[in-house]
Design a protein around this motif. Sequence first.
Motif, PDB file in Angstrom:
ATOM      1  N   GLU A  15      -2.771  14.752 -12.297  1.00 34.66           N
ATOM      2  CA  GLU A  15      -1.747  13.869 -12.547  1.00 34.66           C
ATOM      3  C   GLU A  15      -0.388  14.553 -13.180  1.00 34.66           C
ATOM      4  N   GLN A  16      -0.486  15.488 -13.612  1.00 32.25           N
ATOM      5  CA  GLN A  16       0.885  16.409 -13.654  1.00 32.25           C
ATOM      6  C   GLN A  16       1.599  16.752 -12.368  1.00 32.25           C
ATOM      7  N   ILE A  17       0.922  17.379 -11.395  1.00 33.61           N
ATOM      8  CA  ILE A  17       1.210  17.598 -10.209  1.00 33.61           C
ATOM      9  C   ILE A  17       1.709  16.441  -9.673  1.00 33.61           C
ATOM     10  N   ARG A  18       1.149  15.329  -9.551  1.00 33.71           N
ATOM     11  CA  ARG A  18       1.812  13.956  -8.958  1.00 33.71           C
ATOM     12  C   ARG A  18       3.044  13.576  -9.402  1.00 33.71           C
ATOM     13  N   ASP A  19       2.726  13.770 -10.886  1.00 36.92           N
ATOM     14  CA  ASP A  19       4.156  13.445 -11.357  1.00 36.92           C
ATOM     15  C   ASP A  19       5.550  14.333 -11.048  1.00 36.92           C
ATOM     16  N   ALA A  20       5.208  15.544 -10.978  1.00 32.09           N
ATOM     17  CA  ALA A  20       6.158  16.515 -10.448  1.00 32.09           C
ATOM     18  C   ALA A  20       6.573  16.307  -9.010  1.00 32.09           C
ATOM     19  N   VAL A  21       5.628  15.794  -8.190  1.00 29.91           N
ATOM     20  CA  VAL A  21       5.890  15.428  -6.814  1.00 29.91           C
ATOM     21  C   VAL A  21       6.859  14.307  -7.051  1.00 29.91           C
ATOM     22  N   TRP A  22       6.454  13.225  -7.464  1.00 33.38           N
ATOM     23  CA  TRP A  22       7.563  12.197  -7.485  1.00 33.38           C
ATOM     24  C   TRP A  22       8.891  12.184  -8.166  1.00 33.38           C
ATOM     25  N   GLN A  23       8.837  13.178  -9.086  1.00 30.14           N
ATOM     26  CA  GLN A  23      10.190  13.404  -9.706  1.00 30.14           C
ATOM     27  C   GLN A  23      11.045  14.174  -8.694  1.00 30.14           C
ATOM     28  N   ASN A  24      10.344  15.215  -8.024  1.00 28.20           N
ATOM     29  CA  ASN A  24      11.138  15.567  -6.744  1.00 28.20           C
ATOM     30  C   ASN A  24      11.640  14.845  -5.771  1.00 28.20           C
ATOM     31  N   LEU A  25      10.784  13.784  -5.373  1.00 24.02           N
ATOM     32  CA  LEU A  25      11.071  12.713  -4.477  1.00 24.02           C
ATOM     33  C   LEU A  25      12.366  12.048  -4.866  1.00 24.02           C
TER      34      LEU A  25
ATOM     35  N   ASN B 248       0.887  -1.227  -0.060  1.00 22.16           N
ATOM     36  CA  ASN B 248      -0.203  -0.003  -0.045  1.00 22.16           C
ATOM     37  C   ASN B 248       0.899   1.311   0.103  1.00 22.16           C
ATOM     38  N   ASP B 249       2.021   1.132  -0.154  1.00 19.90           N
ATOM     39  CA  ASP B 249       2.899   2.283  -0.282  1.00 19.90           C
ATOM     40  C   ASP B 249       3.059   2.756  -1.689  1.00 19.90           C
ATOM     41  N   VAL B 250       3.086   3.948  -1.923  1.00 19.45           N
ATOM     42  CA  VAL B 250       3.043   4.728  -3.143  1.00 19.45           C
ATOM     43  C   VAL B 250       4.311   4.239  -3.992  1.00 19.45           C
ATOM     44  N   GLY B 251       5.352   3.963  -3.204  1.00 16.61           N
ATOM     45  CA  GLY B 251       6.571   3.694  -4.133  1.00 16.61           C
ATOM     46  C   GLY B 251       7.743   3.329  -3.198  1.00 16.61           C
ATOM     47  N   LYS B 252       8.942   3.010  -3.914  1.00 11.60           N
ATOM     48  CA  LYS B 252      10.072   2.691  -3.154  1.00 11.60           C
ATOM     49  C   LYS B 252      11.292   3.209  -3.851  1.00 11.60           C
ATOM     50  N   ILE B 253      11.858   4.199  -3.265  1.00  9.02           N
ATOM     51  CA  ILE B 253      13.244   4.905  -3.915  1.00  9.02           C
ATOM     52  C   ILE B 253      14.214   4.827  -2.921  1.00  9.02           C
ATOM     53  N   ASN B 254      15.265   4.236  -3.733  1.00  8.74           N
ATOM     54  CA  ASN B 254      16.539   4.207  -3.073  1.00  8.74           C
ATOM     55  C   ASN B 254      16.558   3.282  -1.552  1.00  8.74           C
ATOM     56  N   GLY B 255      15.554   2.418  -1.568  1.00  2.69           N
ATOM     57  CA  GLY B 255      15.316   1.540  -0.368  1.00  2.69           C
ATOM     58  C   GLY B 255      14.741   2.400   0.708  1.00  2.69           C
ATOM     59  N   LYS B 256      14.151   3.418   0.422  1.00  2.00           N
ATOM     60  CA  LYS B 256      13.197   4.016   1.174  1.00  2.00           C
ATOM     61  C   LYS B 256      11.594   4.074   0.833  1.00  2.00           C
ATOM     62  N   SER B 257      10.832   3.522   1.662  1.00  2.00           N
ATOM     63  CA  SER B 257       9.445   3.320   1.175  1.00  2.00           C
ATOM     64  C   SER B 257       8.776   4.695   1.375  1.00  2.00           C
TER      65      SER B 257
ATOM     66  N   LYS C  46      18.807   1.072  -8.760  1.00  2.00           N
ATOM     67  CA  LYS C  46      18.529   1.191  -7.353  1.00  2.00           C
ATOM     68  C   LYS C  46      16.904   0.279  -7.203  1.00  2.00           C
ATOM     69  N   ASP C  47      16.493   0.084  -8.251  1.00  2.00           N
ATOM     70  CA  ASP C  47      15.247  -0.832  -8.371  1.00  2.00           C
ATOM     71  C   ASP C  47      13.986  -0.161  -7.681  1.00  2.00           C
ATOM     72  N   VAL C  48      13.991   1.124  -8.071  1.00  2.00           N
ATOM     73  CA  VAL C  48      12.863   2.040  -7.784  1.00  2.00           C
ATOM     74  C   VAL C  48      11.415   1.450  -8.109  1.00  2.00           C
ATOM     75  N   LYS C  49      10.589   1.663  -7.296  1.00  2.00           N
ATOM     76  CA  LYS C  49       9.348   0.752  -7.501  1.00  2.00           C
ATOM     77  C   LYS C  49       8.316   2.071  -7.540  1.00  2.00           C
ATOM     78  N   ASP C  50       7.625   2.180  -8.415  1.00  2.00           N
ATOM     79  CA  ASP C  50       6.604   3.279  -8.609  1.00  2.00           C
ATOM     80  C   ASP C  50       5.088   2.702  -8.598  1.00  2.00           C
ATOM     81  N   ASN C  51       4.565   2.647  -7.209  1.00  2.00           N
ATOM     82  CA  ASN C  51       3.071   1.856  -7.402  1.00  2.00           C
ATOM     83  C   ASN C  51       1.953   2.979  -7.234  1.00  2.00           C
ATOM     84  N   ARG C  52       2.281   4.364  -7.833  1.00  2.00           N
ATOM     85  CA  ARG C  52       1.261   5.295  -8.047  1.00  2.00           C
ATOM     86  C   ARG C  52      -0.007   4.816  -8.550  1.00  2.00           C
ATOM     87  N   ALA C  53       0.070   3.958  -9.448  1.00  2.00           N
ATOM     88  CA  ALA C  53      -1.018   3.497 -10.223  1.00  2.00           C
ATOM     89  C   ALA C  53      -2.214   2.782  -9.389  1.00  2.00           C
TER      90      ALA C  53
END
Length: 700
Positions: A84-94, A44-53, A690-697
């Motif tokens: 959707e564009q805002i969510r993409d921008a937030v993900w990019q910042n993360l 139920n996490d939105v994703g995982k970046i560099n080992g951080k949920s 780094k096996d980034v997981k994008d689960n936003r969908a």
Amino acid sequence: MAVLEKIRVKFGLTASIIIAIGLLMFIIDPSEIASAINGMSSKNDVGKINGKSVSYVDFQEEVQKMSTVNELLYGSVQSAQQQEQIRDAVWQNLIYRNLFNKEAHAAGIYVGDDEMVDLTTGSNVSPLVTQIPIFLDEQGNFSKENMASFLQNMDSDRDGSLRLFWHNLQENIMNSQYYSKYASLFNAANGLNAVQLKHAIADNNNTTDVKFVTVPFGYTTDSTIVVSDSEIKSFYNDHKKLYRQQASRDMEYVVFEVIPSAEDIAATKSNITSLVEEFAEATNVRSFLVKNSNRAYSEYWYKQGELRTAVASPIEDYVWGENSTQVSDVMNSGYNFYVARVMDTKSFPDSALVKHILLQGDDADQKADSLVNVLKTKKENFANLVAEYSVDQNSNYGGELGTIGWMTQSYTIPGMETAVLTAKVGEPFKLNTQYGSHVVLVVEQTKPTLKKQVAILEKEAIAGKETINNYYNKANNFAVAAAGSYSNYRKAVDTIGVYSHPVNNMLESANRLGSIDNTKEVTRWVFDNKAGSVSPIMTIDNNYFIIATVKQIHKEGYATLAEVSPTIRQQLYSEKQADKMCAQVAEKIQGLTDLDAIAETLGSSVSTKEGVAFSSLTSQGMDPKFIGALTSAPEGKVSGPVAGSTGVYVFQVTGRDTGSFYTEDDATNRDNQMNSYLTQLIVPVMMQDKDVKDNRARFY
């Protein structure tokens, strides 16, 4: 800005979201769902970046911040695309915050405090700052005074939105600077050395003339060629990295589309027919259409042919027919019914070349009158007046200050639409729009064309309650028969006689099935259920009833041997077929040294090609394997057979030539283009590594 452009090309929205179109999404209060999220598994996490949920709650908080920033700049907007564009921008910042900037540090790259001061308030202000609307003066230029005023008042903002905006801007500037430095380091390490430069020039200047005979592989399967399971398994083990895949599903679905019944259509026609007389006599047509039509009134002037594609063919035929002076009878196209009324007919140009002086302020109207008089009586130079008085200093079409360019009804400044198209060429006039008072000069116009202004009363036949219930009952009968298993689903398809739509490798982000949009509900169900499951009825936009079934689950990671076995089998078969045909051709032509005789023996013909270069850009349409073979073959002798991608080749190099058209500059430019492309892959490669997981969908 070049680096920013590269990121824009790759991701569609730059890290500098704040300089893009104003956006704001409708935010669900994270506190309302926090209790539901807490304690759940990582799925139920939105994703995982560099080992951080990245939890849903944390992500939504970032989305709220970004939305506040954009609301501050541009106002409240809430379209689905903008959300959707805002969510993409937030993900990019993360991604930058938790991965890219850390990797840059590891490479010895830093952005210091003094550097950030210089990029925000110093002598080297970032373009991300200079394009912020609230920092611009009346002429649209960056104003350090405006920015200083903002900073002085920033902490007086009680809700903290100004401080949030400034923090977001600083983060985007820092991200941009890290990317720029890393890209520069990458490009410097990937430069073209002297040896590579020499080979690049030679490869593109050396060309080959060749005669050749081709024996195509054909499409008939050779039963004597056998690919064993052990060979497939061995190939899979040696090339497993090629079969990495995203999570996906194979599924099927049956759809019951809700279509208006004959009764629904008749009712709509009756309704619009009852309005014809009132429409014909209406003095305020705009107001009448607001109350009674699916289509609003448009002041657009249509020339012949445009209504056919803009609205419908029957409207076009009526408006440009012989009896178009009155209101038309009821016409229809598909489920839409129309009544047309020609409001006016006029002949004027399609486009005009326009200059203007934009004036703002309390005295703008009077000043515009004065400038019009000056232009008419004193023949003052228009560009000089633009430079002295106009708020708009950016319009310089053709290099002449004040020239907006060619304007049409569609490409125009609101308020100028037909005024500039019907104005007299060379005669300045005043025009007021929402932007201020304009002194307008039409320099040139195209040839006048007859146009008509048309009011259109439109009604769409939609399904009534009884019709919807009938379709739901059909869907329910199928759902009951199909429930329980895939085998039941297939039996129901055959028994009831409906078509089952197959979908292979559906991704979790899918939001469309065939021509049906907004099918996220179906996607979520498919990913939440096991293979063989059959769904209940899912309703899409009240127009479609869908029943789906899961055929196969493809997990994220490496595809299984069973999944890729057919592909590997075909590849190994093709390789064995090529080897076998090469051996057969070699045996048939053994001892032959004349290409014509070889062609006759092989039942083929001799083809010729001149100027073949090793560069693929100058040898398009030829088999790459064949090109590689002929560029190193001896001249004047028969070579081959060589197996290509589509057949076996026997050939003879008839000549070579060395030109000088491909220069050192060409090679350098091509290398720069390649580096530009590779630079765009820096962040995606880091994410993969780094096996980034994008689960936003799963959530949106």
